[in-house]
Design an enzyme around this catalytic site. Structure first.
Site, PDB file in Angstrom:
ATOM      1  N   LYS A  73       7.046  -0.529   7.157  1.00  0.00           N
ATOM      2  CA  LYS A  73       6.278   0.699   6.990  1.00  0.00           C
ATOM      3  C   LYS A  73       7.279   1.844   6.918  1.00  0.00           C
ATOM      4  O   LYS A  73       7.918   2.192   7.901  1.00  0.00           O
ATOM      5  CB  LYS A  73       5.309   0.881   8.162  1.00  0.00           C
ATOM      6  CG  LYS A  73       4.452   2.132   8.051  1.00  0.00           C
ATOM      7  CD  LYS A  73       3.289   2.083   9.048  1.00  0.00           C
ATOM      8  CE  LYS A  73       2.409   3.312   8.921  1.00  0.00           C
ATOM      9  NZ  LYS A  73       1.199   3.229   9.757  1.00  0.00           N
ATOM     10  N   SER A  86       0.834  -1.192   0.000  1.00  0.00           N
ATOM     11  CA  SER A  86       0.000   0.000   0.000  1.00  0.00           C
ATOM     12  C   SER A  86       0.870   1.242   0.000  1.00  0.00           C
ATOM     13  O   SER A  86       2.002   1.237   0.470  1.00  0.00           O
ATOM     14  CB  SER A  86      -0.941  -0.024   1.213  1.00  0.00           C
ATOM     15  OG  SER A  86      -0.816   1.115   2.008  1.00  0.00           O
ATOM     16  N   GLN A  87       0.323   2.265  -0.601  1.00  0.00           N
ATOM     17  CA  GLN A  87       1.028   3.530  -0.641  1.00  0.00           C
ATOM     18  C   GLN A  87       0.027   4.596  -0.228  1.00  0.00           C
ATOM     19  O   GLN A  87      -0.833   4.978  -1.008  1.00  0.00           O
ATOM     20  CB  GLN A  87       1.541   3.753  -2.072  1.00  0.00           C
ATOM     21  CG  GLN A  87       2.116   5.111  -2.328  1.00  0.00           C
ATOM     22  CD  GLN A  87       3.568   5.033  -2.786  1.00  0.00           C
ATOM     23  OE1 GLN A  87       4.009   4.051  -3.369  1.00  0.00           O
ATOM     24  NE2 GLN A  87       4.306   6.083  -2.527  1.00  0.00           N
ATOM     25  N   GLY A  88       0.120   5.002   1.038  1.00  0.00           N
ATOM     26  CA  GLY A  88      -0.842   5.979   1.551  1.00  0.00           C
ATOM     27  C   GLY A  88      -0.306   7.387   1.435  1.00  0.00           C
ATOM     28  O   GLY A  88       0.630   7.642   0.672  1.00  0.00           O
ATOM     29  N   ALA A  89      -0.905   8.267   2.210  1.00  0.00           N
ATOM     30  CA  ALA A  89      -0.505   9.668   2.172  1.00  0.00           C
ATOM     31  C   ALA A  89       0.805   9.889   2.920  1.00  0.00           C
ATOM     32  O   ALA A  89       1.540  10.831   2.652  1.00  0.00           O
ATOM     33  CB  ALA A  89      -1.604  10.532   2.767  1.00  0.00           C
ATOM     34  N   GLU A  90       1.088   8.993   3.847  1.00  0.00           N
ATOM     35  CA  GLU A  90       2.233   9.199   4.722  1.00  0.00           C
ATOM     36  C   GLU A  90       3.323   8.145   4.554  1.00  0.00           C
ATOM     37  O   GLU A  90       4.481   8.420   4.800  1.00  0.00           O
ATOM     38  CB  GLU A  90       1.783   9.130   6.190  1.00  0.00           C
ATOM     39  CG  GLU A  90       0.719  10.114   6.573  1.00  0.00           C
ATOM     40  CD  GLU A  90       1.313  11.316   7.280  1.00  0.00           C
ATOM     41  OE1 GLU A  90       2.216  11.112   8.095  1.00  0.00           O
ATOM     42  OE2 GLU A  90       0.856  12.439   6.996  1.00  0.00           O
ATOM     43  N   ALA A  91       2.895   6.959   4.177  1.00  0.00           N
ATOM     44  CA  ALA A  91       3.838   5.848   4.231  1.00  0.00           C
ATOM     45  C   ALA A  91       3.670   4.866   3.089  1.00  0.00           C
ATOM     46  O   ALA A  91       2.616   4.779   2.471  1.00  0.00           O
ATOM     47  CB  ALA A  91       3.687   5.123   5.562  1.00  0.00           C
ATOM     48  N   LYS A  92       4.747   4.160   2.849  1.00  0.00           N
ATOM     49  CA  LYS A  92       4.776   3.087   1.872  1.00  0.00           C
ATOM     50  C   LYS A  92       4.858   1.804   2.688  1.00  0.00           C
ATOM     51  O   LYS A  92       5.665   1.711   3.610  1.00  0.00           O
ATOM     52  CB  LYS A  92       6.043   3.291   1.039  1.00  0.00           C
ATOM     53  CG  LYS A  92       6.186   2.464  -0.180  1.00  0.00           C
ATOM     54  CD  LYS A  92       7.293   3.050  -1.055  1.00  0.00           C
ATOM     55  CE  LYS A  92       8.648   2.481  -0.678  1.00  0.00           C
ATOM     56  NZ  LYS A  92       9.751   3.025  -1.458  1.00  0.00           N
ATOM     57  N   ASP A  95      -7.104   7.336  14.410  1.00  0.00           N
ATOM     58  CA  ASP A  95      -7.493   7.151  13.003  1.00  0.00           C
ATOM     59  C   ASP A  95      -8.317   5.867  12.868  1.00  0.00           C
ATOM     60  O   ASP A  95      -7.945   4.938  12.145  1.00  0.00           O
ATOM     61  CB  ASP A  95      -6.227   7.086  12.124  1.00  0.00           C
ATOM     62  CG  ASP A  95      -6.537   7.099  10.629  1.00  0.00           C
ATOM     63  OD1 ASP A  95      -7.660   7.489  10.247  1.00  0.00           O
ATOM     64  OD2 ASP A  95      -5.649   6.713   9.843  1.00  0.00           O
TER      65      ASP A  95
HETATM   66  N1  LIG Z   1       1.043  -5.897   9.945  1.00  0.00           N
HETATM   67  C1  LIG Z   1       0.332  -5.934   8.818  1.00  0.00           C
HETATM   68  N2  LIG Z   1      -0.004  -7.120   8.252  1.00  0.00           N
HETATM   69  C2  LIG Z   1      -0.707  -7.155   7.090  1.00  0.00           C
HETATM   70  N3  LIG Z   1      -1.131  -6.065   6.420  1.00  0.00           N
HETATM   71  C3  LIG Z   1      -0.830  -4.848   6.927  1.00  0.00           C
HETATM   72  C4  LIG Z   1      -0.094  -4.712   8.137  1.00  0.00           C
HETATM   73  N4  LIG Z   1       0.081  -3.391   8.402  1.00  0.00           N
HETATM   74  C5  LIG Z   1      -0.512  -2.734   7.387  1.00  0.00           C
HETATM   75  N5  LIG Z   1      -1.066  -3.589   6.495  1.00  0.00           N
HETATM   76  C6  LIG Z   1      -1.773  -3.219   5.240  1.00  0.00           C
HETATM   77  O1  LIG Z   1      -1.259  -1.974   4.768  1.00  0.00           O
HETATM   78  C7  LIG Z   1      -2.273  -0.957   4.803  1.00  0.00           C
HETATM   79  C8  LIG Z   1      -1.675   0.364   5.258  1.00  0.00           C
HETATM   80  O2  LIG Z   1      -1.065   0.257   6.542  1.00  0.00           O
HETATM   81  P1  LIG Z   1      -1.229   1.385   7.652  1.00  0.00           P
HETATM   82  O3  LIG Z   1      -2.661   1.606   7.933  1.00  0.00           O
HETATM   83  O4  LIG Z   1      -0.341   1.076   8.785  1.00  0.00           O
HETATM   84  O5  LIG Z   1      -0.610   2.637   6.893  1.00  0.00           O
HETATM   85  P2  LIG Z   1      -1.216   4.009   6.367  1.00  0.00           P
HETATM   86  O6  LIG Z   1      -2.670   4.065   6.550  1.00  0.00           O
HETATM   87  O7  LIG Z   1      -0.656   4.248   5.029  1.00  0.00           O
HETATM   88  O8  LIG Z   1      -0.476   4.867   7.380  1.00  0.00           O
HETATM   89  P3  LIG Z   1      -0.736   6.267   8.030  1.00  0.00           P
HETATM   90  O9  LIG Z   1      -2.213   6.383   8.266  1.00  0.00           O
HETATM   91  O10 LIG Z   1       0.063   6.174   9.298  1.00  0.00           O
HETATM   92  O11 LIG Z   1      -0.233   7.218   7.033  1.00  0.00           O
HETATM   93  C9  LIG Z   1      -3.326  -1.508   5.766  1.00  0.00           C
HETATM   94  O12 LIG Z   1      -4.607  -0.940   5.522  1.00  0.00           O
HETATM   95  C10 LIG Z   1      -3.252  -3.000   5.478  1.00  0.00           C
HETATM   96  O13 LIG Z   1      -3.931  -3.309   4.280  1.00  0.00           O
HETATM   97 MG   LIG Z   2      -4.215   2.922   7.624  1.00  0.00          MG
END
Ligand SMILES: Nc1ncnc2c1ncn2[C@@H]1O[C@H](COP(=O)(O)OP(=O)(O)OP(=O)(O)O)[C@@H](O)[C@H]1O
Ligand SMILES: [Mg+2]
Length: 224
Positions: free
Chosen positions: A24, A4-10, A128
């Site tokens: 992360k 996943s590639q969100g707003a804050e992290a890959k 969140d």
């Molecule tokens: N430990 C894990 N095991 C399996 N899948 C995970 C795990 N952590 C994250 N994911 C997958 O990655 C996606 C994004 O992770 P996460 O919610 O931590 O980051 P983010 O929403 O991009 O971060 P942030 O909100 O801090 O910017 C999750 O919705 C899930 O699909």
């Molecule tokens: Mg998330």
């Protein structure tokens, strides 16, 4: 493998000391002053690892953290390879309209409500709460009849005893449910009912506050 590639992290699958893990990695935000960016990132990473530690101490399931690399902005954690986010579980696994699915959706909402109740009982504010931030992890591979719920994404979390902070946490969830699962408007009340069972006295106080927060929110949208 990029997950996943969100707003804050890959988020990607990698390895830590030869073991499969999830990485992360928070990226640098060019529009921020470098010092400020560094500071915010560090705070998020600290919040994430602190909250996970607190959860572990309280018996709340989260990914285990293997290593935090502040220099490279990476957290190495346990990867639940067979899991779905609860959003995926609802939208891709449950079929709309089936009574069996209704029952499963109800069970999920109860699970989420109880889990948030537990977080708040331990004064962990998630920051969140969305259905993307709960993982449905099957007890045996590909069989979602029995699963455990795992909370993730603690970058905005903090410690607080305040009923108001907990109320805002729940308000965030309500907004998220209304926009992500607009076809299932009953979900939020089911979550809230289960939330209340965890610690009736203090949860009641939170729910009263929540109604105030919600009323304020309404007023704002009426004006704005
Ligand atoms: N430990 C894990 N095991 C399996 N899948 C995970 C795990 N952590 C994250 N994911 C997958 O990655 C996606 C994004 O992770 P996460 O919610 O931590 O980051 P983010 O929403 O991009 O971060 P942030 O909100 O801090 O910017 C999750 O919705 C899930 O699909
Ligand atoms: Mg998330």
């Amino acid at each position: 493998m990029l997950l996943s590639q969100g707003a804050e992290a890959k988020i990607y699958v990698g390895d830590y000391k030869g073991k499969q893990c999830l990485i992360k990695e928070r990226f640098i935000k060019k529009y921020r002053h470098p010092d400020l960016d560094k500071q915010i990132t560090k705070e998020r990473m600290r919040a994430e690892s602190k909250a996970i530690k607190r959860c572990t101490e309280s018996g709340i399931l989260t990914p285990e953290i293997f290593y935090v690399d502040f220099e490279d902005r990476k957290i190495f954690m346990q990867y639940f390879s067979g899991s779905l986010t609860s959003k995926q579980y609802i939208n891709e696994y449950l079929s709309n309209g089936l009574s069996e699915s209704e029952e499963k959706l109800y069970k999920l909402c109860v699970g989420i409500g109880e889990l948030i109740g537990k977080l708040h009982k331990n004064n962990i504010i998630h920051g969140d709460l969305t259905t993307s931030n709960f993982l449905v992890n099957p007890k045996s591979k590909d069989n979602f009849d029995e699963y455990e719920l795992i909370v993730i994404d603690f970058g905005l979390s903090y410690y607080s005893q305040s009923a108001e902070d907990k109320a805002v946490d729940i308000y965030v969830l309500e907004r998220a449910l209304l926009s992500t699962h607009s076809n299932s408007p009953q979900m939020f009340n089911q979550v809230l009912d289960a939330y209340e069972t965890v610690d009736e006295k203090s949860c009641r106080e939170v729910i009263t506050k929540f109604e105030e927060v919600r009323a304020r929110g309404r007023k704002r949208t009426m004006i704005g």
